[in-house]
Design a protein around this motif. Sequence first.
Motif, short mmCIF file in Angstrom:
data_model
loop_
_atom_site.label_atom_id
_atom_site.label_comp_id
_atom_site.label_asym_id
_atom_site.label_seq_id
_atom_site.Cartn_x
_atom_site.Cartn_y
_atom_site.Cartn_z
N LEU A 146 0.86 -1.18 0.00
CA LEU A 146 0.00 0.00 0.00
C LEU A 146 0.89 1.23 0.00
O LEU A 146 1.25 1.76 1.05
CB LEU A 146 -0.93 0.00 1.23
CG LEU A 146 -1.97 1.13 1.29
CD1 LEU A 146 -2.88 1.09 0.08
CD2 LEU A 146 -2.78 1.03 2.56
N GLU A 148 2.20 5.02 -0.08
CA GLU A 148 1.63 6.29 0.35
C GLU A 148 1.59 7.29 -0.81
O GLU A 148 0.63 8.03 -0.97
CB GLU A 148 2.45 6.86 1.51
CG GLU A 148 2.31 6.10 2.82
CD GLU A 148 0.93 6.24 3.41
OE1 GLU A 148 0.27 7.26 3.15
OE2 GLU A 148 0.50 5.31 4.11
N ARG A 171 -10.36 2.25 -6.04
CA ARG A 171 -9.81 1.14 -5.24
C ARG A 171 -9.31 1.62 -3.88
O ARG A 171 -9.76 1.15 -2.85
CB ARG A 171 -8.67 0.46 -6.00
CG ARG A 171 -9.14 -0.28 -7.24
CD ARG A 171 -7.96 -0.80 -8.05
NE ARG A 171 -7.21 -1.83 -7.34
CZ ARG A 171 -7.52 -3.14 -7.35
NH1 ARG A 171 -8.59 -3.56 -8.00
NH2 ARG A 171 -6.78 -4.01 -6.69
N PHE A 172 -8.37 2.55 -3.89
CA PHE A 172 -7.82 3.04 -2.62
C PHE A 172 -7.16 4.39 -2.91
O PHE A 172 -6.07 4.44 -3.44
CB PHE A 172 -6.78 2.05 -2.07
CG PHE A 172 -6.64 2.11 -0.57
CD1 PHE A 172 -6.31 3.28 0.08
CD2 PHE A 172 -6.84 0.97 0.20
CE1 PHE A 172 -6.19 3.33 1.44
CE2 PHE A 172 -6.71 1.00 1.57
CZ PHE A 172 -6.39 2.18 2.19
N ARG A 174 -4.92 7.47 -3.15
CA ARG A 174 -3.54 7.71 -2.73
C ARG A 174 -3.08 9.08 -3.23
O ARG A 174 -3.69 9.66 -4.11
CB ARG A 174 -2.59 6.63 -3.28
CG ARG A 174 -2.86 5.22 -2.80
CD ARG A 174 -2.32 4.98 -1.39
NE ARG A 174 -3.28 5.37 -0.37
CZ ARG A 174 -3.03 5.39 0.92
NH1 ARG A 174 -1.83 5.08 1.36
NH2 ARG A 174 -3.94 5.75 1.77
N VAL A 277 -2.41 -0.58 -5.96
CA VAL A 277 -3.08 -0.52 -4.66
C VAL A 277 -4.11 -1.62 -4.55
O VAL A 277 -4.68 -2.04 -5.57
CB VAL A 277 -3.76 0.86 -4.44
CG1 VAL A 277 -2.74 1.97 -4.38
CG2 VAL A 277 -4.77 1.15 -5.54
N ARG A 280 -9.83 -1.07 -1.13
CA ARG A 280 -10.00 -0.67 0.27
C ARG A 280 -11.17 -1.42 0.92
O ARG A 280 -11.07 -1.88 2.07
CB ARG A 280 -10.23 0.84 0.35
CG ARG A 280 -10.33 1.40 1.76
CD ARG A 280 -10.40 2.91 1.73
NE ARG A 280 -10.47 3.47 3.06
CZ ARG A 280 -11.60 3.70 3.71
NH1 ARG A 280 -12.75 3.42 3.12
NH2 ARG A 280 -11.58 4.20 4.93
N LEU A 283 -10.16 -4.88 1.83
CA LEU A 283 -9.33 -4.92 3.02
C LEU A 283 -10.16 -4.75 4.29
O LEU A 283 -9.94 -5.45 5.29
CB LEU A 283 -8.27 -3.82 2.96
CG LEU A 283 -7.16 -4.00 1.92
CD1 LEU A 283 -6.19 -2.83 1.99
CD2 LEU A 283 -6.40 -5.29 2.15
N LEU A 284 -11.13 -3.81 4.24
CA LEU A 284 -11.99 -3.63 5.41
C LEU A 284 -12.79 -4.89 5.69
O LEU A 284 -12.94 -5.30 6.86
CB LEU A 284 -12.93 -2.44 5.17
CG LEU A 284 -12.26 -1.06 5.08
CD1 LEU A 284 -13.29 0.00 4.74
CD2 LEU A 284 -11.58 -0.73 6.40
N LYS A 504 -19.42 4.66 7.10
CA LYS A 504 -18.66 4.09 5.98
C LYS A 504 -19.26 4.63 4.68
O LYS A 504 -20.27 4.14 4.19
CB LYS A 504 -18.71 2.58 6.00
CG LYS A 504 -18.08 1.98 7.25
CD LYS A 504 -18.15 0.47 7.21
CE LYS A 504 -17.50 -0.13 8.45
NZ LYS A 504 -17.57 -1.61 8.43
N ARG A 506 -18.51 5.62 0.75
CA ARG A 506 -17.58 5.42 -0.37
C ARG A 506 -17.33 6.75 -1.06
O ARG A 506 -18.27 7.43 -1.49
CB ARG A 506 -18.16 4.43 -1.36
CG ARG A 506 -17.24 4.13 -2.52
CD ARG A 506 -17.76 2.96 -3.30
NE ARG A 506 -16.88 2.69 -4.44
CZ ARG A 506 -17.04 1.66 -5.24
NH1 ARG A 506 -17.99 0.79 -5.01
NH2 ARG A 506 -16.25 1.47 -6.26
#
Length: 520
Positions: A146, A148, A171-172, A174, A277, A280, A283-284, A504, A506
Amino acid sequence: MDDLIDDASPRGRNEGEYTVSEISGAVKRALEDAFGRIRVKGEIGRIFRARSGHLYYDIKDDRNVLACTTWKGQVAQLSVAPEEGMEVVVTGRLSAFGAQSKYNLNVDAMEVAGAGALMAMLEKRRAALAAEGLFEAARKRKLPFLPEVIGVVTSPQGAVIRDILHRLADRFPRHVLVWPVAVQGRACAPEVANAIRGFNALAPGGQIPRPDLLIVARGGGSIEDLWGFNEEIVVRAAADSDIPLISAVGHETDTTLIDHAADRRAPTPTAAAEMAVPVRLDLLAHVAQLGARQTRAARAQVAARRQRLADLSRGLPRPDALLAGPRQRLDSLSGRLPAALRARAGGARVAFSRLDGRITPRLLSARIAGERRRLDQLSGRLDAALPRRIARARERLDPLAARLRPAALGRRAAQDRDRLSALLGRLARAARGAQADRTARLAALERLRQSLGYERTLERGFAVIRAGDAILSEAEAARAAGRIEIQFRDGRVAAVTDGSPAPKVRAKPKPPPKDQGSLF
């Protein structure tokens, strides 16, 4: 003899005479008029670059060689860099150089002669770079799970950068740094190589953050359009990069040399963002699943131990059964205690009566008289021994008294003073050395403490959450605390939590900026 020197024939007198310069100029004009601007196809032979920047090389076929020249100001306009053995089509003007009776072609445009020639040159370059070990699997680095900061080397216009930013946001999200470059043409290769080296040259923790991952991306195109990513300067920059690099040049069927040197190859720029990445939400969900499994395992362990404790407790005897025997012994001893005390007191009384009969005044008087006689004997011996003892003591003291005279004391004091001064000097030097050693060790420990302290972690963007003197590491504890204190790199900030978990939501992808421009 005159006939040999002067030919008087009519033919000799009618032929025209030319100077060398006139002949050279006529030949040059004839060549330039007949071949004003032409295209010539052939294979590049020898190449020579002069200090002035001019380029001299040959174009040849299986029978003849044509000398070519590209002046310093024309070199930058060539679409490809000439290499020995490359089959090209050159465009220019044919001219003559009278100083050496030579003619050559002044080339101002060059292109590779067909895709077959490009592929042959590409395979030759790939084999040469592979022989150096630039494509070895051992050189490739593992991508960070992941990152930064992600650095993207691509054109700021077009769909490529929008696709990458949109996929990362899905996705995540950054922090993304874009280094704008030309993705085709002659400027492509040096700009891409400079961008890769520029990202690697950024200092960690500087004003501009150093990326943890690089993506070199471009859309699809012909082999000529993608040729900049086959240049040696780009391949070497990718192989030398200390930052893990993903190559996403062209579509899935397109392959360039940077794909072999990169740590990972992505079939499309969108796929490169997916490699960069994780998702997310996945992963959660995975973390939540692990938490549920941990809770179930803890409950199962507690239940198993509770059952084990119950099973063991059933094997223990009842408390009444455990105390019955000691209680009976206590009752038995309690009944025997009064009789035992009376018997012990009677025995002691009989023994005292026996001793009482032995202690009489007459016996005590005889004992005192004996001790008095012994004391008188010792007193007589003392009167005789005391003078002898004094004499022996005086014999030992006379030499000592001689040593204590003022002169002897002065010499002894001077010697002791010198010795004391020497010892004080050694003590001072030893104390200073010990103090310096301890100071250096203390400074080293202080540097070690600072390097291992959490303040260095705060400088990288982290924070410490406190509730009073306690440090919080879980969101539930922060919500329960209500009033918290957040410590950053440059100070502390008080905050209040409302006790409810964060919703939560999105995040919606942000539209790309109209013109990102250069970041540097």
